[in-house]
Scaffold this motif. Structure first.
Motif, PDB file in Angstrom:
ATOM      1  N   LEU A 165     -11.803   4.994  27.428  1.00 50.82           N
ATOM      2  CA  LEU A 165     -12.939   4.761  26.547  1.00 50.82           C
ATOM      3  C   LEU A 165     -12.535   4.081  25.244  1.00 50.82           C
ATOM      4  CD1 LEU A 165     -14.656   8.249  26.908  1.00 50.82           C
ATOM      5  CD2 LEU A 165     -15.251   6.158  28.123  1.00 50.82           C
ATOM      6  N   PHE A 166     -11.367   4.452  24.729  1.00 51.19           N
ATOM      7  CA  PHE A 166     -11.005   4.043  23.375  1.00 51.19           C
ATOM      8  C   PHE A 166      -9.817   3.089  23.294  1.00 51.19           C
ATOM      9  CE2 PHE A 166     -12.777   8.443  23.085  1.00 51.19           C
ATOM     10  CZ  PHE A 166     -14.016   8.069  22.596  1.00 51.19           C
ATOM     11  N   TYR A 167      -9.081   2.921  24.394  1.00 55.77           N
ATOM     12  CA  TYR A 167      -7.919   2.033  24.380  1.00 55.77           C
ATOM     13  C   TYR A 167      -7.974   0.955  25.447  1.00 55.77           C
ATOM     14  CZ  TYR A 167      -5.499   4.958  20.956  1.00 55.77           C
ATOM     15  OH  TYR A 167      -5.146   5.623  19.809  1.00 55.77           O
ATOM     16  N   GLY A 168      -8.874   1.070  26.401  1.00 56.78           N
ATOM     17  CA  GLY A 168      -8.982   0.041  27.417  1.00 56.78           C
ATOM     18  C   GLY A 168      -8.839   0.595  28.824  1.00 56.78           C
ATOM     19  N   VAL A 217     -26.813  17.633  22.624  1.00 56.62           N
ATOM     20  CA  VAL A 217     -25.383  17.374  22.740  1.00 56.62           C
ATOM     21  C   VAL A 217     -24.947  17.323  24.202  1.00 56.62           C
ATOM     22  CG1 VAL A 217     -24.623  19.787  22.608  1.00 56.62           C
ATOM     23  CG2 VAL A 217     -23.162  17.966  21.689  1.00 56.62           C
ATOM     24  N   ALA A 218     -25.744  17.905  25.099  1.00 57.69           N
ATOM     25  CA  ALA A 218     -25.452  17.807  26.533  1.00 57.69           C
ATOM     26  C   ALA A 218     -25.571  16.367  27.024  1.00 57.69           C
ATOM     27  CB  ALA A 218     -26.386  18.725  27.323  1.00 57.69           C
ATOM     28  N   ASP A 219     -26.464  15.580  26.418  1.00 54.87           N
ATOM     29  CA  ASP A 219     -26.557  14.152  26.767  1.00 54.87           C
ATOM     30  C   ASP A 219     -25.257  13.438  26.431  1.00 54.87           C
ATOM     31  OD1 ASP A 219     -29.337  13.552  27.762  1.00 54.87           O
ATOM     32  OD2 ASP A 219     -29.856  14.494  25.853  1.00 54.87           O
ATOM     33  N   ARG A 254     -29.138   3.576  37.475  1.00 54.70           N
ATOM     34  CA  ARG A 254     -29.926   4.404  36.552  1.00 54.70           C
ATOM     35  C   ARG A 254     -29.014   5.236  35.659  1.00 54.70           C
ATOM     36  NH1 ARG A 254     -33.661   9.246  36.183  1.00 54.70           N
ATOM     37  NH2 ARG A 254     -32.506  10.377  37.774  1.00 54.70           N
ATOM     38  N   LEU A 255     -27.957   5.758  36.222  1.00 55.46           N
ATOM     39  CA  LEU A 255     -27.029   6.561  35.428  1.00 55.46           C
ATOM     40  C   LEU A 255     -26.194   5.695  34.505  1.00 55.46           C
ATOM     41  CD1 LEU A 255     -25.806   9.237  38.013  1.00 55.46           C
ATOM     42  CD2 LEU A 255     -27.810   9.262  36.501  1.00 55.46           C
ATOM     43  N   ALA A 256     -25.848   4.500  34.952  1.00 55.67           N
ATOM     44  CA  ALA A 256     -25.103   3.581  34.104  1.00 55.67           C
ATOM     45  C   ALA A 256     -25.934   3.194  32.883  1.00 55.67           C
ATOM     46  CB  ALA A 256     -24.700   2.344  34.892  1.00 55.67           C
ATOM     47  N   ALA A 257     -27.222   2.938  33.075  1.00 52.97           N
ATOM     48  CA  ALA A 257     -28.102   2.585  31.957  1.00 52.97           C
ATOM     49  C   ALA A 257     -28.244   3.757  30.989  1.00 52.97           C
ATOM     50  CB  ALA A 257     -29.467   2.162  32.487  1.00 52.97           C
ATOM     51  N   TRP A 278     -24.254   5.932  24.622  1.00 52.56           N
ATOM     52  CA  TRP A 278     -23.042   5.468  23.944  1.00 52.56           C
ATOM     53  C   TRP A 278     -23.365   4.645  22.701  1.00 52.56           C
ATOM     54  CZ3 TRP A 278     -18.943   8.013  24.700  1.00 52.56           C
ATOM     55  CH2 TRP A 278     -17.673   7.516  24.418  1.00 52.56           C
ATOM     56  N   GLN A 279     -24.569   4.067  22.652  1.00 53.30           N
ATOM     57  CA  GLN A 279     -24.969   3.253  21.506  1.00 53.30           C
ATOM     58  C   GLN A 279     -25.615   4.072  20.392  1.00 53.30           C
ATOM     59  OE1 GLN A 279     -24.123   0.056  20.990  1.00 53.30           O
ATOM     60  NE2 GLN A 279     -22.939   0.371  22.862  1.00 53.30           N
ATOM     61  N   ARG A 280     -25.752   5.356  20.580  1.00 52.59           N
ATOM     62  CA  ARG A 280     -26.325   6.186  19.529  1.00 52.59           C
ATOM     63  C   ARG A 280     -25.469   6.041  18.269  1.00 52.59           C
ATOM     64  NH1 ARG A 280     -30.271  10.020  19.967  1.00 52.59           N
ATOM     65  NH2 ARG A 280     -30.363  11.623  18.342  1.00 52.59           N
ATOM     66  N   PRO A 281     -26.077   5.847  17.082  1.00 51.68           N
ATOM     67  CA  PRO A 281     -25.283   5.573  15.874  1.00 51.68           C
ATOM     68  C   PRO A 281     -24.202   6.603  15.597  1.00 51.68           C
ATOM     69  CG  PRO A 281     -27.580   5.061  15.466  1.00 51.68           C
ATOM     70  CD  PRO A 281     -27.532   5.698  16.824  1.00 51.68           C
ATOM     71  N   SER A 282     -24.489   7.869  15.813  1.00 51.94           N
ATOM     72  CA  SER A 282     -23.481   8.897  15.545  1.00 51.94           C
ATOM     73  C   SER A 282     -22.291   8.759  16.484  1.00 51.94           C
ATOM     74  CB  SER A 282     -24.099  10.298  15.683  1.00 51.94           C
ATOM     75  OG  SER A 282     -24.655  10.478  16.987  1.00 51.94           O
ATOM     76  N   VAL A 283     -22.534   8.321  17.715  1.00 56.21           N
ATOM     77  CA  VAL A 283     -21.452   8.112  18.677  1.00 56.21           C
ATOM     78  C   VAL A 283     -20.641   6.884  18.290  1.00 56.21           C
ATOM     79  CG1 VAL A 283     -20.879   7.713  21.102  1.00 56.21           C
ATOM     80  CG2 VAL A 283     -22.784   9.229  20.503  1.00 56.21           C
ATOM     81  N   GLN A 284     -21.335   5.826  17.901  1.00 53.72           N
ATOM     82  CA  GLN A 284     -20.652   4.595  17.525  1.00 53.72           C
ATOM     83  C   GLN A 284     -19.762   4.769  16.290  1.00 53.72           C
ATOM     84  OE1 GLN A 284     -20.417   1.298  18.886  1.00 53.72           O
ATOM     85  NE2 GLN A 284     -20.903   2.613  20.639  1.00 53.72           N
ATOM     86  N   ARG A 285     -20.097   5.708  15.421  1.00 47.23           N
ATOM     87  CA  ARG A 285     -19.218   5.989  14.278  1.00 47.23           C
ATOM     88  C   ARG A 285     -17.829   6.398  14.774  1.00 47.23           C
ATOM     89  NH1 ARG A 285     -21.242   7.627   9.025  1.00 47.23           N
ATOM     90  NH2 ARG A 285     -23.480   7.299   8.817  1.00 47.23           N
TER      91      ARG A 285
END
Length: 209
Positions: free
Chosen positions: A121-124, A162-164, A184-187, A193-200
Protein backbone atom coordinates in the motif's frame (compact mmCIF):
# COMPACT_ATOMS: atom_id res chain seq x y z
CA UNK A 1 0.96 23.81 24.41
CA UNK A 2 1.23 20.02 24.69
CA UNK A 3 -1.66 18.14 23.13
CA UNK A 4 -3.82 16.17 25.53
CA UNK A 5 -3.67 13.18 23.18
CA UNK A 6 -0.43 11.59 21.97
CA UNK A 7 -0.35 8.77 19.41
CA UNK A 8 2.63 6.45 19.02
CA UNK A 9 2.86 4.68 15.65
CA UNK A 10 5.42 2.68 13.67
CA UNK A 11 8.35 4.49 12.07
CA UNK A 12 7.38 3.33 8.56
CA UNK A 13 3.80 4.62 8.92
CA UNK A 14 2.71 1.29 7.45
CA UNK A 15 0.80 -0.34 10.30
CA UNK A 16 -2.87 -0.84 9.38
CA UNK A 17 -3.73 -0.61 13.06
CA UNK A 18 -1.91 2.70 13.51
CA UNK A 19 -3.74 3.95 10.41
CA UNK A 20 -7.07 3.02 11.98
CA UNK A 21 -6.42 5.12 15.10
CA UNK A 22 -4.86 8.00 13.14
CA UNK A 23 -7.98 8.18 10.97
CA UNK A 24 -10.26 7.92 14.00
CA UNK A 25 -8.58 10.90 15.66
CA UNK A 26 -8.92 12.99 12.51
CA UNK A 27 -12.55 11.96 12.02
CA UNK A 28 -13.26 13.07 15.59
CA UNK A 29 -11.51 16.38 14.90
CA UNK A 30 -9.16 15.85 17.85
CA UNK A 31 -5.79 17.55 18.21
CA UNK A 32 -2.99 15.12 18.95
CA UNK A 33 0.77 14.77 18.91
CA UNK A 34 2.36 12.02 16.83
CA UNK A 35 5.51 10.05 17.63
CA UNK A 36 7.08 7.15 15.75
CA UNK A 37 8.57 4.01 17.24
CA UNK A 38 11.23 2.07 15.33
CA UNK A 39 10.04 -1.51 15.69
CA UNK A 40 13.01 -2.89 13.73
CA UNK A 41 15.33 -1.35 16.33
CA UNK A 42 13.08 -2.78 19.08
CA UNK A 43 12.34 0.67 20.46
CA UNK A 44 8.99 -0.72 21.59
CA UNK A 45 10.96 -2.93 24.00
CA UNK A 46 13.01 -0.06 25.39
CA UNK A 47 12.36 0.90 28.99
CA UNK A 48 10.54 4.14 28.26
CA UNK A 49 8.00 2.74 25.83
CA UNK A 50 7.55 -0.59 27.60
CA UNK A 51 6.60 1.28 30.78
CA UNK A 52 4.13 3.34 28.78
CA UNK A 53 2.48 0.65 26.65
CA UNK A 54 1.03 -2.37 28.45
CA UNK A 55 1.38 -4.64 25.41
CA UNK A 56 4.51 -2.85 24.03
CA UNK A 57 2.83 -2.45 20.67
CA UNK A 58 1.81 0.31 18.32
CA UNK A 59 -0.45 2.05 18.11
CA UNK A 60 -0.46 3.28 21.67
CA UNK A 61 -2.56 6.31 22.58
CA UNK A 62 -1.73 8.41 25.62
CA UNK A 63 -4.59 10.46 27.04
CA UNK A 64 -3.39 12.41 30.04
CA UNK A 65 -2.20 9.81 32.56
CA UNK A 66 -3.86 6.91 30.70
CA UNK A 67 -2.16 4.88 27.98
CA UNK A 68 -3.98 2.37 25.79
CA UNK A 69 -2.80 0.04 23.04
CA UNK A 70 -4.61 -2.26 20.57
CA UNK A 71 -6.35 -0.32 17.84
CA UNK A 72 -9.94 -1.49 18.24
CA UNK A 73 -9.77 -0.80 21.99
CA UNK A 74 -8.50 2.70 21.21
CA UNK A 75 -11.16 3.48 18.60
CA UNK A 76 -13.93 2.25 20.91
CA UNK A 77 -12.49 4.39 23.72
CA UNK A 78 -12.38 7.46 21.48
CA UNK A 79 -15.94 6.89 20.29
CA UNK A 80 -17.29 6.56 23.82
CA UNK A 81 -15.42 9.59 25.13
CA UNK A 82 -15.49 12.23 22.39
CA UNK A 83 -18.14 13.80 20.16
CA UNK A 84 -17.68 14.23 16.43
CA UNK A 85 -18.01 11.74 13.61
CA UNK A 86 -19.22 8.42 15.04
CA UNK A 87 -16.65 5.67 14.58
CA UNK A 88 -19.17 2.86 15.01
CA UNK A 89 -22.80 2.42 13.95
CA UNK A 90 -25.42 3.59 16.42
CA UNK A 91 -27.71 0.56 16.09
CA UNK A 92 -26.60 -2.18 18.54
CA UNK A 93 -26.69 -4.99 15.98
CA UNK A 94 -24.82 -2.97 13.36
CA UNK A 95 -22.27 -1.92 15.96
CA UNK A 96 -21.79 -5.53 17.00
CA UNK A 97 -21.43 -6.58 13.36
CA UNK A 98 -18.85 -3.86 12.75
CA UNK A 99 -16.83 -5.06 15.73
CA UNK A 100 -17.19 -8.64 14.53
CA UNK A 101 -15.84 -7.63 11.13
CA UNK A 102 -12.90 -5.78 12.70
CA UNK A 103 -12.01 -8.78 14.86
CA UNK A 104 -12.21 -11.15 11.89
CA UNK A 105 -10.09 -8.95 9.63
CA UNK A 106 -7.43 -8.78 12.35
CA UNK A 107 -7.38 -12.49 13.18
CA UNK A 108 -8.05 -14.31 9.88
CA UNK A 109 -6.94 -14.00 6.24
CA UNK A 110 -3.29 -14.53 7.21
CA UNK A 111 -2.18 -15.54 3.68
CA UNK A 112 -3.31 -12.15 2.35
CA UNK A 113 -1.65 -10.29 5.20
CA UNK A 114 1.62 -12.16 4.62
CA UNK A 115 1.69 -12.11 0.81
CA UNK A 116 0.25 -8.62 0.45
CA UNK A 117 1.69 -6.79 3.42
CA UNK A 118 0.93 -3.12 3.90
CA UNK A 119 4.24 -2.37 2.17
CA UNK A 120 2.19 -2.95 -0.99
CA UNK A 121 0.00 0.00 0.00
CA UNK A 122 2.71 2.45 0.98
CA UNK A 123 5.91 1.34 -0.80
CA UNK A 124 4.74 -0.27 -4.02
CA UNK A 125 3.44 -3.57 -5.40
CA UNK A 126 5.10 -6.95 -5.43
CA UNK A 127 5.36 -9.16 -8.50
CA UNK A 128 4.92 -12.41 -6.58
CA UNK A 129 1.69 -14.21 -7.53
CA UNK A 130 -0.83 -15.11 -4.86
CA UNK A 131 -0.59 -18.63 -3.49
CA UNK A 132 -3.57 -20.96 -3.56
CA UNK A 133 -4.09 -20.27 0.14
CA UNK A 134 -4.13 -16.51 -0.47
CA UNK A 135 -6.56 -16.86 -3.38
CA UNK A 136 -8.84 -18.90 -1.14
CA UNK A 137 -8.61 -16.27 1.60
CA UNK A 138 -9.38 -13.55 -0.97
CA UNK A 139 -12.49 -15.42 -2.13
CA UNK A 140 -13.68 -15.57 1.50
CA UNK A 141 -12.95 -11.87 1.97
CA UNK A 142 -14.93 -10.99 -1.15
CA UNK A 143 -17.88 -13.12 -0.06
CA UNK A 144 -18.02 -11.53 3.39
CA UNK A 145 -17.82 -7.94 2.15
CA UNK A 146 -20.29 -8.61 -0.68
CA UNK A 147 -22.72 -9.93 1.94
CA UNK A 148 -22.33 -6.90 4.21
CA UNK A 149 -22.25 -4.13 1.59
CA UNK A 150 -25.80 -3.22 0.49
CA UNK A 151 -26.44 -2.75 -3.21
CA UNK A 152 -25.47 0.75 -4.40
CA UNK A 153 -24.28 1.68 -0.91
CA UNK A 154 -21.15 3.70 -0.13
CA UNK A 155 -20.72 2.23 3.33
CA UNK A 156 -21.32 -1.06 5.11
CA UNK A 157 -23.71 0.22 7.77
CA UNK A 158 -25.40 3.29 6.29
CA UNK A 159 -22.94 5.97 7.40
CA UNK A 160 -19.16 5.67 7.41
CA UNK A 161 -17.60 3.71 10.25
CA UNK A 162 -14.09 2.59 11.11
CA UNK A 163 -15.11 -0.87 9.88
CA UNK A 164 -15.26 0.60 6.35
CA UNK A 165 -11.64 1.64 6.70
CA UNK A 166 -10.57 -1.81 7.87
CA UNK A 167 -12.53 -3.60 5.14
CA UNK A 168 -11.24 -1.28 2.43
CA UNK A 169 -7.67 -1.65 3.64
CA UNK A 170 -7.81 -5.43 3.31
CA UNK A 171 -9.32 -5.13 -0.17
CA UNK A 172 -6.71 -2.54 -1.14
CA UNK A 173 -3.88 -4.92 -0.27
CA UNK A 174 -5.08 -6.77 -3.36
CA UNK A 175 -6.47 -3.95 -5.50
CA UNK A 176 -3.43 -1.69 -5.25
CA UNK A 177 -1.15 -4.60 -6.04
CA UNK A 178 -3.03 -5.29 -9.27
CA UNK A 179 -4.69 -8.50 -8.07
CA UNK A 180 -8.22 -9.23 -9.25
CA UNK A 181 -10.96 -7.75 -7.06
CA UNK A 182 -14.69 -7.80 -8.01
CA UNK A 183 -15.56 -4.43 -9.61
CA UNK A 184 -18.12 -3.40 -6.99
CA UNK A 185 -15.70 -4.10 -4.17
CA UNK A 186 -12.83 -2.45 -6.00
CA UNK A 187 -14.91 0.73 -6.41
CA UNK A 188 -15.88 0.64 -2.74
CA UNK A 189 -12.26 0.20 -1.62
CA UNK A 190 -11.04 2.96 -3.93
CA UNK A 191 -13.64 5.41 -2.62
CA UNK A 192 -12.79 4.64 1.02
CA UNK A 193 -9.09 5.15 0.28
CA UNK A 194 -9.79 8.70 -0.95
CA UNK A 195 -11.37 9.78 2.31
CA UNK A 196 -9.42 12.90 3.46
CA UNK A 197 -8.50 11.42 6.83
CA UNK A 198 -7.10 8.32 5.10
CA UNK A 199 -5.18 10.37 2.55
CA UNK A 200 -3.46 12.27 5.37
CA UNK A 201 -1.84 8.97 6.33
CA UNK A 202 -1.19 7.87 2.77
CA UNK A 203 0.72 11.08 2.08
CA UNK A 204 3.00 10.77 5.12
CA UNK A 205 6.72 10.96 4.30
CA UNK A 206 8.17 7.50 4.85
CA UNK A 207 11.76 6.37 5.38
CA UNK A 208 13.11 3.79 2.91
CA UNK A 209 12.71 0.17 3.90
Amino acid sequence: MTALLHLHVDAQFASPYALSVFVALHEKGLAFELSSVDLAARENRAAGFSRLSLTRRVPTLVHGDFALSESSAITEYLDELFPGTPLYPSAPRDRARARQLQAWLRSDLMPIRVERSTEVLFYGPTQAPLSEAARSAAATLFEVIETLLPTDAEHLFGAWSVADLDAALMLNRLRLNGDAVPPRLAAYAAAQWQRPSVQRWVRMERPPL
